[in-house]
Structure formats: structure tokens, C-alpha cells
Motif scaffolding. Sequence first.
Motif, PDB file in Angstrom:
ATOM      1  N   THR A 186       0.852  -1.206   0.000  1.00 42.31           N
ATOM      2  CA  THR A 186       0.000   0.000   0.000  1.00 42.31           C
ATOM      3  C   THR A 186       0.884   1.251   0.000  1.00 42.31           C
ATOM      4  O   THR A 186       2.087   1.180   0.299  1.00 42.31           O
ATOM      5  N   GLN A 187       0.265   2.362  -0.292  1.00 43.90           N
ATOM      6  CA  GLN A 187       1.005   3.633  -0.304  1.00 43.90           C
ATOM      7  C   GLN A 187       1.547   3.950   1.086  1.00 43.90           C
ATOM      8  O   GLN A 187       2.634   4.518   1.213  1.00 43.90           O
ATOM      9  N   HIS A 198       5.335   4.766   1.960  1.00 46.27           N
ATOM     10  CA  HIS A 198       5.619   6.035   2.645  1.00 46.27           C
ATOM     11  C   HIS A 198       6.436   5.789   3.910  1.00 46.27           C
ATOM     12  O   HIS A 198       7.414   6.498   4.197  1.00 46.27           O
ATOM     13  N   LYS A 212       8.664  -0.920  -3.460  1.00 48.09           N
ATOM     14  CA  LYS A 212       8.121  -0.072  -4.533  1.00 48.09           C
ATOM     15  C   LYS A 212       7.876  -0.849  -5.823  1.00 48.09           C
ATOM     16  O   LYS A 212       7.183  -0.379  -6.719  1.00 48.09           O
ATOM     17  N   THR A 261       0.332  -1.588  -5.893  1.00 48.00           N
ATOM     18  CA  THR A 261      -0.251  -1.008  -4.674  1.00 48.00           C
ATOM     19  C   THR A 261      -1.774  -1.153  -4.698  1.00 48.00           C
ATOM     20  O   THR A 261      -2.418  -0.801  -5.687  1.00 48.00           O
ATOM     21  N   ARG A 288      -5.267   0.064  -3.120  1.00 47.22           N
ATOM     22  CA  ARG A 288      -5.704   1.320  -2.521  1.00 47.22           C
ATOM     23  C   ARG A 288      -6.185   1.127  -1.082  1.00 47.22           C
ATOM     24  O   ARG A 288      -7.002   0.225  -0.817  1.00 47.22           O
ATOM     25  N   ASN A 297      -5.554   8.025   1.878  1.00 53.45           N
ATOM     26  CA  ASN A 297      -4.971   8.806   0.782  1.00 53.45           C
ATOM     27  C   ASN A 297      -4.387  10.135   1.252  1.00 53.45           C
ATOM     28  O   ASN A 297      -3.296  10.530   0.843  1.00 53.45           O
TER      29      ASN A 297
END
Length: 252
Positions: A62-63, A67, A84, A88, A90, A94
Motif C-alpha cells: 500500500t502507499q 511512505h 516499490k 499497490t 488502494r 490517501n
Amino acid sequence: MKISRQKKVHRYLSFFSNNYGFRKPYQILIDGTFCYAALKNKFNIKEQTPKYLDGDVKLLTTQCVIHETSTLGHSVYGAMVIVKQFATHRCSHNDKPVPGSICLESMLGVNNPNRYIVATQDKELQATARKIPGTPLLYLHQKAPTLEQPSAASSRMARINSNEKFEVNKFDKDTLTDLKHKKFGVPEPQAEMQKRKKKRGPNPLSCKKKKKKPAKENETQTSNMKKRKRIRVPKHVKEHWVSLVKEELANN
Ligand SMILES: [Zn+2]
């Protein structure tokens, strides 16, 4: 890989397939800690995971996880590069990324509806995943991938679900039986059996009666004949009657 390890993996995957609908390609939700351990132990996630699980896999993250690894600096740079590479999925963060463990927990929800296999070295996330029924857990034991045996929560829920299925089947059966007997008037199977027994079963008493019947009929026939014999007019009476008639005819 040893045969016993292969058998275990196959057995665990069959459990999740049978009880929670897991299908190939398996969706593996990966966090930074798993990528970090993979890099450290020279475990190639892309190549070795499908071999271990004996099937195609989708490597996902996931993002929030990306992060998190990017904020941890140089020491986890390699892990960030690896993570990376994955597709991904969602998440619901967000606008404001959350720590990877919290994000993955939210992806699992209460019953892992998207059927993710969670790949993590994070002890806390592992403990959380074990509490969510239908969540397979993958981690590295040094350089050996390990699919943990189904958790107590997964086994318990599978048992409950199978019992419910049985109950539903029983309910359906009872309802159908009621419908058959009460609405359509189909006789109960037991009553049918009894009827058949009556028809089939030779009744010794009836057999005896049958033998007696013709005997009785003969008796009545013979008795009738006897009666007729008794009615029959004796010869001398007949001769007397004839003589009387002749006399009358002569007089006329
Ligand atoms: Zn997230």
C-alpha cells in the motif's frame, strides 16, 4: 525444500481454500519489515514466494507502507526499493498516511474479505493478523519462508461455519419434508413401509382361510343337492299321480 515442509504448506493452503475461498493467484500483502528481512537474508521475494506456495502470486503493498519505508532513511533504503516494485492496493489513507502495520490492519478488516496473505516480520501485526479469521500469515525464518499454520481464530471460525452449513442443510431438509407431507400429502416414509409390509408379508391366517373356503363351498353344494334329493318325488307316488291324471282324462 523438504517434502514435509511442502506438505505443510499444501495442507495450510487447502485449509484456507476450503474454508475461506482462497484461490490462485494468491494475493500477498507485503510490508516493509518483510522486505527488509528478505534483503538481509538474500531471499528473492518475486522468485521464491511462488515456488514456496506452489502457485502464481500477486505481490501487493500500500502507499502507506511505501511512505513508511521512505521515511525511515538510509538503513531501510533497500527495503523501500523492493517494496516499490509491488503493485499497490488502494487503502483508505490517501490524505494522511499511517504506519504500515495500521494500514495493513485496516486492509484486513474484521474478516479479510479480499483474501490477503499477510507477509510481515512485525510481531504486533502478526498478532493482529492471527486474531482475524481467514488470514494466512507468511514470514521469514532466517532465509526460509514460513506459512504459519492456521490461527486458532481461523480454525474456530471455520468450524462454526461448517456447523452452520450443516444446520442450514438440516433446516432445508426439515422444511422440504414438512412441505411434502403436509401440503402435498405425500405419505411418511414409515407409513409407506408399513403398507408395503402388509402387502408383501404372507399372512398365514389368510392362507388357511383360503384353503377352508372352497371346502365350505363344496359343502353347501352337496347340501343343496341333498335337499333336492329329499324333494324328489318317489316312484310309487309319481305312478299314483300319473294314474290319477289318466283317470281324469278318461272321465272327460
Ligand atoms: Zn494506508
